[in-house]
Design an enzyme around this catalytic site. Structure first.
Site, PDB file in Angstrom:
ATOM      1  N   GLU A 184       0.945  -0.739  -0.206  1.00 51.40           N
ATOM      2  CA  GLU A 184      -0.156   0.568  -0.003  1.00 51.40           C
ATOM      3  C   GLU A 184       1.721   1.709   0.236  1.00 51.40           C
ATOM      4  O   GLU A 184       1.814   1.492   0.774  1.00 51.40           O
ATOM      5  CB  GLU A 184      -1.099  -0.179   1.082  1.00 51.40           C
ATOM      6  CG  GLU A 184      -1.978  -0.529   1.231  1.00 51.40           C
ATOM      7  CD  GLU A 184      -2.700  -1.750   2.410  1.00 51.40           C
ATOM      8  OE1 GLU A 184      -3.027  -0.716   3.304  1.00 51.40           O
ATOM      9  OE2 GLU A 184      -2.865  -2.890   2.335  1.00 51.40           O
ATOM     10  N   HIS A 239      -3.118   3.631   5.222  1.00 47.88           N
ATOM     11  CA  HIS A 239      -3.384   3.014   4.014  1.00 47.88           C
ATOM     12  C   HIS A 239      -3.627   2.611   3.057  1.00 47.88           C
ATOM     13  O   HIS A 239      -3.712   3.823   2.269  1.00 47.88           O
ATOM     14  CB  HIS A 239      -4.533   1.663   4.698  1.00 47.88           C
ATOM     15  CG  HIS A 239      -3.727   1.023   5.850  1.00 47.88           C
ATOM     16  ND1 HIS A 239      -3.529  -0.109   6.671  1.00 47.88           N
ATOM     17  CD2 HIS A 239      -3.121   1.330   7.213  1.00 47.88           C
ATOM     18  CE1 HIS A 239      -3.386  -0.806   7.911  1.00 47.88           C
ATOM     19  NE2 HIS A 239      -2.738   0.154   7.838  1.00 47.88           N
ATOM     20  N   GLU A 285      -7.724   5.428   4.681  1.00 40.18           N
ATOM     21  CA  GLU A 285      -7.802   4.377   3.675  1.00 40.18           C
ATOM     22  C   GLU A 285      -7.500   5.721   2.294  1.00 40.18           C
ATOM     23  O   GLU A 285      -8.453   5.982   1.996  1.00 40.18           O
ATOM     24  CB  GLU A 285      -8.901   3.382   3.050  1.00 40.18           C
ATOM     25  CG  GLU A 285      -8.857   2.217   4.423  1.00 40.18           C
ATOM     26  CD  GLU A 285      -7.680   1.310   4.162  1.00 40.18           C
ATOM     27  OE1 GLU A 285      -6.849   1.301   3.267  1.00 40.18           O
ATOM     28  OE2 GLU A 285      -7.584   0.429   5.244  1.00 40.18           O
TER      29      GLU A 285
END
Length: 730
Positions: free
Chosen positions: A360, A495, A588
């Site tokens: 990631e 992430h 995210e």
């Protein structure tokens, strides 16, 4: 991230294939050597030879290594999955004539950047197909690395799949402009219930979607047939023998897994073409006006860049290491403050951590860009950045899992897939590797022991976790020691693979529950912090964006309680909250875990303001110093308790503290061993900056006596009388 489960299914070491429209076999079942088979129109089907790389003498032979991925997974029992039939693939070894050999480069590497199927720059209405088994298997699901929902047959399946009776299946992409197509990357269907993947395909092009021409084999002039996949997850790259300029591109599956369906996920490699006459709408320009280093950095390049930033801004930066990875790579941190290297009384400490999962990669590059940006803007005198660095001590850890990143980096942004490089070199998922402090806390709460017997904060490490043979990664141990050494107040863990901000608790309170709303006592603060980042992130705030995979987080304001999404025992967020003072969320950042280099400028613009605004939230709430009333010396480890919130924080070694709170009126109590507790009212407003809430504590008579006796001094008469009265009362 839950989609990782889908990538871990164990597949048979080899597979069979079914044929496409013509019904003519191009594969020999009895022997690895096959001859050409007659095929039917409209476009001649290539022989098995066209699936192999040619050599100078006209013969070709290609041996395929099929990687078997074995990971233990836990899932609820649904239905028995029949494994693939015995092995025959579109890439078996063959012998053929030179006229039918597909000329492929010896080493295929992407040249043009991706068109944007995975990153969602290509919209759903740009994708079309000959047929679809269902809406959930429609062409809009044919995107590289897209992850399916957990339910078979729902609206969010893991590929485009043509109908079983479709004799001429195809998936089509409209680039909307004349485009230089150079290659294709494919995967099979992401599913925990089925095995489906295409093993060979042809490619066609058009400028009007009516007249089509095919990609030709250079040596034979026949339509080229490209080798595709031998498992559902590994991306396979094919460069075109001759790049083509067109508006539309079609992938036409020719063979696929025997007993399966024609299912694929894809990315198209394409370069823009100039349009001097302005015949087509202008292509949106991705980018940022900031003059920063927009590229992916491996370990050596990252270290070099951090050194350059430090040399450019030596007065506000310091590079240090908190430990080493399993393979010996250092975990470098960039500290940025007006007094680097020291904790200033009253100045809060904040951190960003990226690269916990090595594949990631966006968070890593955003932190490298952030340190460049802060350095440059500080030198320019930008007031926002100057205040941030003057009033805050910032720590940036761009790569918590450098071993995993190096694995992913070697594969490349488009070929790394969904899971390769996620774990550290030992195969440990670092976000499940922190001590589970949730369970002992909740058990103590159920027994009525919190907070009188068991504290509601700074829970100690369990004994099993400290044993020499405990399964704790060196990267995890290094971060824990870092957390314990510096009094962090605020953090975010960066992430990739989704667009959402999740906050603690990450672990469900009900044992074995896959998901369940599990808020902390500071739910209001965590929702505020999460909303601040989501609300200032351009991509999350785009009203026209589609969901990344199988959940539309925009309906929740792009934030979610971690446990209500999927349970994560041993997460860094929960550990940080229960073992230290630090409040941490997970961001995210993008649907694409490892976006192509040419998308980094836009991703920086998407996140730049959010990264700065989130850091500024450390000023929200109350702050102060707890001092000894007689000596004015700060009291370390004093406990700051807020009525109505069953989670306390403690003071740093100088007696200073920070307590994040949303606007409102609070009753706050400061206490310390050997002192009388003190309580006062503190009002948090919407004004920027923490509200001062200082305390002076008075020693108890017992503590004063201890100190006097330890110093060999005589006990004062007033203290002696008070002690006598206390003895009389007892």
């Amino acid at each position: 991230m839950w989609g990782l489960l889908l990538a871990l299914a164990t597949f048979a070491p080899a597979v069979g294939v079914s044929l496409g429209a013509s019904g003519a076999s191009v594969l020999g079942l009895a022997s690895p050597a096959t001859t050409e088979a007659p095929v039917s129109t409209p476009a001649p089907r290539s022989s098995q030879a066209e699936l192999s790389s040619g050599n100078k003498n006209g013969t070709s032979e290609q041996h395929v290594r099929i990687r078997v991925i074995k990971k233990k997974i836990i899932m609820k029992k649904r239905k028995k999955l029949t494994p693939p039939r015995p092995p025959v693939t579109a890439r078996a070894s063959v012998t053929t004539s030179p006229a039918r050999t597909l000329d492929l480069p010896e080493k295929q590497e992407p040249d043009c950047p991706p068109l944007g199927l995975e990153s969602l720059r290509v919209s759903d209405n740009q994708l079309d197909a000959s047929s679809s088994q269902s809406f959930g298997l429609g062409p809009h699901r044919g995107r590289l690395n897209i992850q399916s929902g957990l339910e078979d047959g729902d609206l969010f399946d893991g590929a485009w799949c043509a109908e079983q009776q479709d004799a001429e299946p195809w998936l089509q992409v409209d680039a909307r402009h004349p485009t230089h197509f150079s290659g294709i990357i494919t995967q099979g269907r992401n599913s925990i219930w089925r095995y489906d993947w295409v093993t060979s395909y042809k490619v066609q092009f058009s400028n009007d979607s009516l007249t089509w021409w095919g990609s030709k084999n250079r040596s034979s002039g026949m339509d080229a047939v490209f080798p595709a996949n031998s498992d559902p997850e590994t991306p396979v790259l094919n460069l075109l023998p001759e790049p083509q300029v067109a508006r539309f591109i079609r992938l036409l599956p020719q063979t696929w897994l025997q007993g399966g369906a024609s299912c694929l996920r894809a990315e198209i490699l394409a370069c823009p073409v100039s349009d001097p006459n302005g015949l087509f709408p202008e292509v949106p320009v991705l980018g940022s006006s900031d003059t920063l280093d927009f590229r992916h950095h491996d370990y050596k390049a990252m270290r070099k860049l951090m050194k350059q930033v430090n040399e450019q801004c030596p007065n506000i930066t310091r590079v240090y290491s908190i430990g080493k990875s399993h393979q010996g790579l250092k975990l470098y941190v960039m500290e940025m403050s007006d007094q680097p290297g020291e904790h200033e009384l009253g100045e809060p400490e904040v951190r960003y951590v990226a690269g916990m999962h090595g594949n990631e990669a966006l968070g890593r590059e955003l932190l490298l860009l952030l340190m460049q940006f802060l350095c440059r803007e500080y030198l320019r005198g930008d007031p926002r950045v100057t205040r941030l660095l003057t009033e805050t001590r910032i720590h940036l850890l761009p790569s918590m899992n450098p071993d995993g990143y190096e694995t992913a980096f070697r594969r490349g942004s488009e070929l790394v897939g969904w899971a390769e490089g996620r774990w550290n070199h030992q195969g440990i998922d670092l976000n499940h590797n922190f001590a589970d402090l949730n369970t002992p806390l909740w058990e103590a709460e159920d027994d009525g022991l919190v907070p009188d017997t068991v504290p509601n904060h700074h829970l100690p490490l369990p004994t099993y976790y400290t044993l020499p043979n405990a399964t704790v990664a060196p990267e995890t141990r290094a971060v824990i020691k870092w957390m314990e050494r510096i009094p962090f107040v605020l953090s975010a863990n960066l992430h990739g693979g989704e667009l959402v901000v999740s906050y603690p608790f990450d672990m469900t309170r009900t044992p074995w529950a896959a998901r369940e709303l599990t808020p902390t006592p500071d739910e209001a603060v965590f929702r505020w912090l999460s909303t601040v980042y989501a609300g200032t992130n351009w991509a999350m705030q785009d009203p026209d964006r589609r969901p990344c995979h199988s959940q539309d987080f925009s309906s929740y304001g792009n934030i979610i309680n971690g446990a209500d999404w999927h349970t994560v025992p041993g997460s860094m967020n929960d550990f940080s909250y229960l073992h230290t003072n630090c409040f941490e969320v997970t961001v995210e950042l993008s649907c694409d875990k490892f976006p192509h280099e040419n998308e980094l400028r836009q991703e920086w613009e998407n996140n730049k303001d959010a990264l700065l605004t989130y850091l500024e939230q450390v000023r929200m709430g109350i702050a102060g110093v707890v001092r000894d009333k007689d000596t004015e010396i700060g009291i370390a480890d004093a406990v700051i308790a807020v009525d109505g919130i069953n989670h306390d924080v403690t003071t740093a070694w100088g007696g200073d503290y920070w307590r994040l709170l949303t606007p409102g009126d609070y009753v706050v109590t400061a206490s310390a061993e050997g002192y009388h507790a003190a309580t006062r009212n503190c009002r948090v407003t919407f004004e920027e900056g923490p509200v001062p809430c200082n305390f002076h504590l008075t020693k108890t008579p017992k503590q004063r006596l201890r100190e006097l006796l330890a110093a060999g001094a005589k006990v004062p008469p007033d203290l002696r009388r008070r002690l006598e009265r206390l003895r009389g009362q007892n």
